[in-house]
Design a protein around this motif. Structure first.
Motif, short mmCIF file in Angstrom:
data_model
loop_
_atom_site.label_atom_id
_atom_site.label_comp_id
_atom_site.label_asym_id
_atom_site.label_seq_id
_atom_site.Cartn_x
_atom_site.Cartn_y
_atom_site.Cartn_z
N PRO A 57 0.75 -1.83 -0.02
CA PRO A 57 0.02 0.00 0.04
C PRO A 57 0.88 2.07 0.26
CG PRO A 57 -0.74 -1.07 1.43
CD PRO A 57 0.03 -1.90 0.76
N ASN A 58 0.52 1.85 -1.03
CA ASN A 58 1.17 3.27 -1.21
C ASN A 58 1.28 4.21 -0.43
OD1 ASN A 58 3.79 5.25 -2.62
ND2 ASN A 58 2.96 5.57 -3.96
N VAL A 59 1.24 4.12 0.80
CA VAL A 59 1.07 5.50 1.90
C VAL A 59 1.50 5.33 3.09
CG1 VAL A 59 -0.64 4.02 2.87
CG2 VAL A 59 -0.75 6.13 3.63
N THR A 60 2.67 6.50 3.62
CA THR A 60 3.38 5.96 4.55
C THR A 60 3.40 6.74 5.45
OG1 THR A 60 4.97 7.74 3.87
CG2 THR A 60 5.82 5.46 2.98
N GLY A 61 4.09 6.88 6.77
CA GLY A 61 3.96 8.16 8.18
C GLY A 61 2.00 7.56 9.13
N ALA A 62 2.00 9.78 8.77
CA ALA A 62 0.62 8.59 10.27
C ALA A 62 -0.82 7.90 9.32
CB ALA A 62 -0.12 9.85 10.91
N ALA A 63 -0.68 8.24 7.71
CA ALA A 63 -1.25 7.53 6.89
C ALA A 63 -1.57 6.19 6.56
CB ALA A 63 -1.78 8.22 5.49
N ALA A 64 -0.26 5.86 7.03
CA ALA A 64 0.03 4.32 7.33
C ALA A 64 -0.12 3.82 8.63
CB ALA A 64 1.49 3.76 6.31
N GLN A 65 -0.29 4.34 9.55
CA GLN A 65 -0.46 3.09 11.30
C GLN A 65 -1.59 2.33 11.21
OE1 GLN A 65 1.33 3.60 14.09
NE2 GLN A 65 -0.10 2.29 14.59
N GLY A 66 -0.89 1.15 11.47
CA GLY A 66 -1.53 0.07 11.89
C GLY A 66 -1.93 -0.95 9.98
N ILE A 67 -0.79 -0.40 9.13
CA ILE A 67 -1.50 -0.94 7.94
C ILE A 67 -0.70 -2.52 7.93
CG2 ILE A 67 -1.26 -1.03 5.70
CD1 ILE A 67 -2.60 1.70 5.72
N TRP A 68 -0.79 -3.66 7.98
CA TRP A 68 -0.15 -4.56 7.85
C TRP A 68 -0.25 -5.60 6.71
CZ3 TRP A 68 -0.60 -7.41 12.55
CH2 TRP A 68 0.96 -8.82 13.02
N PRO A 69 0.98 -5.12 5.46
CA PRO A 69 0.44 -6.14 4.41
C PRO A 69 1.43 -7.61 4.09
CG PRO A 69 2.37 -4.41 3.99
CD PRO A 69 0.85 -3.78 5.36
N GLU B 199 7.02 -8.85 5.18
CA GLU B 199 6.06 -8.51 6.32
C GLU B 199 6.38 -7.01 6.09
OE1 GLU B 199 3.34 -10.55 9.56
OE2 GLU B 199 6.41 -11.26 9.82
N ASN B 200 5.37 -6.35 6.49
CA ASN B 200 5.99 -4.43 6.32
C ASN B 200 5.09 -4.18 7.48
OD1 ASN B 200 4.76 -1.63 5.02
ND2 ASN B 200 7.13 -2.03 5.15
N VAL B 201 5.04 -3.74 8.38
CA VAL B 201 4.20 -2.54 8.55
C VAL B 201 4.43 -0.97 9.22
CG1 VAL B 201 3.55 -4.54 10.93
CG2 VAL B 201 5.59 -3.02 11.24
N ASN B 202 3.55 -0.24 9.21
CA ASN B 202 3.04 1.69 9.64
C ASN B 202 3.83 2.20 8.57
OD1 ASN B 202 2.01 0.41 11.18
ND2 ASN B 202 3.77 0.16 13.23
N GLY B 203 3.57 1.40 6.88
CA GLY B 203 4.66 1.90 6.37
C GLY B 203 6.17 2.67 5.81
N ALA B 204 6.58 1.19 7.24
CA ALA B 204 7.83 1.39 6.94
C ALA B 204 9.07 1.58 5.32
CB ALA B 204 8.64 0.90 8.09
N GLN C 32 6.89 1.29 -0.98
CA GLN C 32 5.46 1.56 -1.37
C GLN C 32 5.88 1.59 -1.88
OE1 GLN C 32 7.25 1.64 2.17
NE2 GLN C 32 6.03 0.66 3.25
N SER C 33 6.65 2.99 -3.03
CA SER C 33 5.81 3.54 -4.08
C SER C 33 6.66 2.23 -5.22
CB SER C 33 7.72 4.06 -4.14
OG SER C 33 8.70 4.54 -4.33
#
Length: 461
Positions: free
Chosen positions: A141-153, A179-184, A220-221
């Motif tokens: 998911p192409n989203v980072t920072g606060a907008a990615a909080q809680g997202i876990w692909p 695995e990836n969490v929170n747009g890191a 993400q990009s």
């Protein structure tokens, strides 16, 4: 994915990065179709997601996981995640551009839905004595920072015995390929096994590694290829994890006891793709978390190569030789080994083409059964070698008979030849050899770095 872990688990970071043999492209836009089968491999199964825009997945190949748990299984999939997984094309669909999309969505009341699918097949494992490669080209998911909080692909696998039981994790094995969490801008890979909490696999964390940043562009990009190779041809067995063919984490069977390893791996696996929301690892989403940003999956493919020996009985360098079936005085291709430890094959540019055996470093070996020298003694051997080793790195190519730890009957030294595909034939003397033997090529160096590739070898009187 952390399918049944206690909340608050963290992943151990391992900061070792090495280059592997290129098998796929790096961080580009979605390709029109999956790549061709890599040289030396056989395709076992794949899905290229070529359906029309908004279409459902092929349920001959995939199963939708629905709700907050397996029937009778741990609630919230054992992780504390909060999204309700659906089979709706709002959450899981083919986009008409050759991709699967898994899209988490928050409704007006703050409730989340998302998607989780798993392969119908649950028999993915290496052939006996061979290698399995499972890979997928994914844009997180192409989203980072606060907008990615809680997202876990995640892109991962569970052992077949989990189906219908749902309470035998982690003993039946879980292999997390991505695995990836929170747009890191970071990727984690993990083997889960043994007992929880604690146990030989340090659960609920598992035996994990990470790479900081995807090669060339952020995770993400862009699309990147995430892969795992499960190698039963080596002793100890290995699980190797790659991003765009950069090797960044390896798990060896000797890191745990034999019973734990066999319980976790002596069976098939099924593949899972999902985007979780919330849970013990990423934490809860917030009002700032972006809704409607999908994970895109270009393809999933499974390949295999090699095989022939019992995976529960790894190559033993003390095994007796097979009956004479190789002529010592003909060209013996290096990749035709009967067993090996620590090596990989690759396409060679040397005359005649084919493959060479590379990535050879101190302690690695190749075994060739039933080499017949006849009744007249062989006095020399020669090998076709190449080396791109840095200055100061060199080593020996040794010939040992019948036991990998026996005294060498001959050897020669190799240093940089001008490149890993810059080939030359190097001769060496051996003590008189007659009869039929198991021949070991053992590679010995005072440095840990790779120092030689080998294409073929032969003996002469």
């Amino acid at each position: 994915m952390r399918s049944l872990k206690a909340l608050g688990a963290a992943v151990v970071a391992v900061g070792v990065v090495a280059l592997a043999i290129p098998l796929s492209s790096i961080g580009q836009a979605s390709q029109a179709s999956e790549p061709g089968t890599p040289a030396g491999w056989t395709k076992v199964w794949s899905d290229d997601f070529t359906g029309s825009a908004g279409s459902r997945i092929n349920t001959d190949d995939w199963i939708y996981d629905i709700g907050h748990s397996y029937p009778g299984g741990a609630p919230n999939w054992g992780t504390g995640e909060i999204a309700y997984h659906t089979d709706s094309t709002q959450n899981v669909y083919q986009d008409g551009n050759g991709n699967l999309a898994i899209k988490p969505i928050r409704d007006g009341s703050g409730n989340w839905t998302s998607g989780r699918i798993e392969t119908t097949r649950s028999d993915f494992q290496p052939p006996s004595g061979g290698v399995l490669r499972v890979e997928s080209r994914i844009q997180m998911p192409n989203v980072t920072g606060a907008a990615a909080q809680g997202i876990w692909p995640a892109f991962w696998m569970l052992g077949e015995p989990f189906r219908g039981n749902y309470w035998n994790w982690p003993g039946i094995g879980e292999i997390d390929i991505m695995e990836n969490v929170n747009g890191a801008n970071q990727v984690w890979a993990t083997l889960h096994c043994g007992t929880s909490p604690g146990g030989p696999c340090n659960e609920t964390t598992g035996i994990g590694g990470t790479i900081q940043g995807c090669p060339g562009s952020s995770c993400q990009s862009s699309f990147h290829t995430y892969a795992m190779e499960w190698d039963r041809s080596t002793s100890p067995q290995q699980l190797r994890f790659y991003v765009d063919d950069v090797l960044y984490h390896t798990v060896r069977s000797d890191q745990v006891d034999a019973t734990t390893w066999n319980n976790a791996t002596d069976h098939g696996f099924f593949i899972i793709l999902n985007v979780a929301i919330g849970g013990g690892w990423p934490g809860s989403p917030t009002a700032s978390t972006a809704s409607g940003v999908p994970m895109l999956v270009d393809y999933v493919a499974v390949y295999s190569k090699g095989g022939g020996s019992d995976p529960t009985d790894p190559p033993d360098p003390t095994d007796p030789p097979e009956p004479g079936n190789r002529d010592a005085y003909s060209t013996i291709q290096a990749e035709s080994y009967d067993a090996q430890s620590g090596t990989q094959t690759e396409t060679t540019s040397d005359a005649g083409g084919g493959q060479d055996v590379g990535f050879l470093s101190n302690g690695d070996w190749l075994r060739y059964d039933g080499v017949n020298f006849g009744s007249s003694a062989a006095h020399t051997f020669s090998a076709r070698v190449a080396s791109g080793a840095p200055s100061g790195v060199s080593g020996l190519v040794e010939v040992r008979l019948d036991d990998v730890n026996s005294t060498p009957v001959g050897s020669f030294s190799v240093a940089n030849t001008g490149g890993w595909q810059s080939w030359r034939t190097v001769p060496g003397a051996i003590s008189d050899v007659t009869g039929t033997h198991t021949v070991y090529l053992r590679f010995t160096s005072g440095q840990p770095a790779d120092f030689v590739n080998i294409n073929w070898f032969t003996f002469s009187r």
